[in-house]
Structures are given as C-alpha cells and as structure tokens.
Design an enzyme around this catalytic site. Structure first.
Site, PDB file in Angstrom:
ATOM      1  CE1 TYR A  14      -5.714   6.093   5.947  1.00 45.02           C
ATOM      2  CE2 TYR A  14      -6.915   4.606   4.495  1.00 45.02           C
ATOM      3  CZ  TYR A  14      -6.901   5.498   5.547  1.00 45.02           C
ATOM      4  OH  TYR A  14      -8.064   5.794   6.205  1.00 45.02           O
ATOM      5  CG  HIS A  19       0.187   3.803  10.362  1.00 42.30           C
ATOM      6  ND1 HIS A  19       1.045   3.353  11.347  1.00 42.30           N
ATOM      7  CD2 HIS A  19      -1.076   3.512  10.811  1.00 42.30           C
ATOM      8  CE1 HIS A  19       0.329   2.836  12.340  1.00 42.30           C
ATOM      9  NE2 HIS A  19      -0.947   2.897  12.028  1.00 42.30           N
ATOM     10  CG  ASN A  66      -6.431   0.159  14.420  1.00 37.03           C
ATOM     11  OD1 ASN A  66      -5.234   0.352  14.214  1.00 37.03           O
ATOM     12  ND2 ASN A  66      -7.222   1.101  14.902  1.00 37.03           N
ATOM     13  CG  ASN A 112      -3.726   0.736  17.945  1.00 38.64           C
ATOM     14  OD1 ASN A 112      -3.564   0.420  19.124  1.00 38.64           O
ATOM     15  ND2 ASN A 112      -4.119   1.938  17.585  1.00 38.64           N
TER      16      ASN A 112
END
Length: 217
Positions: A14, A19, A66, A112
């Site tokens: 990631y 994000h 999240n 989120n």
C-alpha cells in the site's frame, strides 16, 4: 502537546498509493522536524519530538484504514491532549488531485478511516487536513483508484500538496488554523496551455477593371 495522525494502510503493497496520502504527509513532517517514527504502541507507529517548542507526536495507525479509530482512541487516552490538539491528515477523492482543505471540525464524509475515528472517539471537533487525490474517470471503480499508485502528473501535484499539507499542520500546531485555511484552501494551479499564434486575416483584393492599375503614359 499536539498529536498529528496520518491515515493510511500499513505494508509495502500500500506504500505510495493514493489512499496513503496521510502517511506520506507524516513522513514529510517527520523529515522537516527530525522526528523518527520508531515506537510501536497502541496499534500505531509513533514518533515524538518538538516543533517550535511544542511537543509533537506523529502517528501512523497500523490497524488498516477502516479501523483507524482503534489506534486513535487509545492514543488520545494515553497522551490526553487538549480538545483542539489532535489533528488528522488523510486523502479525499472528492477533491481534485493536489488540492487541500483545512477544517477545524466536521463530519467524516465518505472516508471510512474518519468514520472509524469519529465513531469511536465520539466527537468530531478536531482539526483535519484533507489531501485531494481526485475521483476515478470512466469505468474504473473507486477502490481500484484509491488503492492504486498515482501517475507521473499526479505524483508531481501530490508531492507539492504533501509539502503544503506539512506546512498547514505546522501552522495548526502553532494555533494558526485560520492562517492555514487562508493559505492552503485553494485549488492547485495548472499551467495554462500556450495560445496558438493567431493567423493573419486573408485580405481579398478587388479585381482590376479594364485600364485600371496601369501606369499613365
């Protein structure tokens, strides 16, 4: 004391995705303030230092996006910052790539990670800096977009935005949130395409009548 939390997802897969803009801003702040995030506690990667005489705690939650609130809540309980001395930095697909929004409070919107933080913390009266990552075009879905890497043009805009976000956070830490809003709540400037040179107008000359245009003897 001030706690600044950048939201993102842990793990190499990631890293540098859209994000993880919050994580990237924390890296920029850490580099500027010489703060290394080496402590693993309360479901987060933590670094402590000082900025302008103010104790500064930088955090990257390691819970995955999240569940970010599961890190922020114990951090707030441990450090006990004043109500307005907790700030969050995160991506926003509803802002154009490279745009920033500084706000003193507000709802989580569609994010989120922020939903988790506000839901578990039980309040939303803390500053936040949102970094625009743009919305997917065409048939590309939102998940693929936010978890994807920016292209070369986006990288350039995001790099500038992350440096500006770090500057905005510094102003917030020093109690100058309104100044941060005035300076950074603007859309990024795009280079205007160069105008094509104007064509010279075509001049039609009237046809000569018989005898006209000839020299007199």
């Amino acid at each position: 004391m001030y706690i600044v939390v950048g939201l993102g997802n842990p793990g190499n897969e990631y890293a540098r995705t859209r994000h993880n803009a919050g994580f990237d801003v924390i890296d920029v702040i850490g580099e500027k303030q010489n703060i290394r995030l080496t402590k693993n506690a309360m479901h987060g990667l933590i670094g402590e230092g000082f900025a302008g005489g103010e104790k500064l705690v930088l955090v990257k939650p390691q819970t995955f996006m999240n569940l970010s609130g599961e890190s922020v809540v114990p951090l707030a309980q441990w450090y006990k910052p004043r109500a307005n001395c907790l700030a969050l930095v995160y991506d926003d697909c509803d802002l154009p790539v490279g745009a920033l929004r500084v706000r003193p409070s507000g709802s989580p919107g569609t994010h989120n990670g922020m939903k988790s933080v506000i839901g578990l913390l039980g309040r939303e009266d803390f500053p936040r800096v949102r970094v625009g990552i743009g919305h997917p075009d065409g048939q590309r879905n939102l998940v693929s977009h936010v978890l994807g890497a920016p292209d070369a043009e986006e990288k350039e805009l995001l790099l500038a935005a992350m440096n500006s976000a770090a500057d905005a956070v510094e102003l917030i830490v020093h109690g100058e949130l309104r100044e941060a809003q005035a300076r950074f709540n603007k859309r990024p400037k795009k280079e205007k395409p160069k105008a094509e040179p104007a064509e010279e107008p075509l001049v039609l000359m009237p046809a000569n009548k018989a005898g006209q245009g000839e020299a007199n003897e």
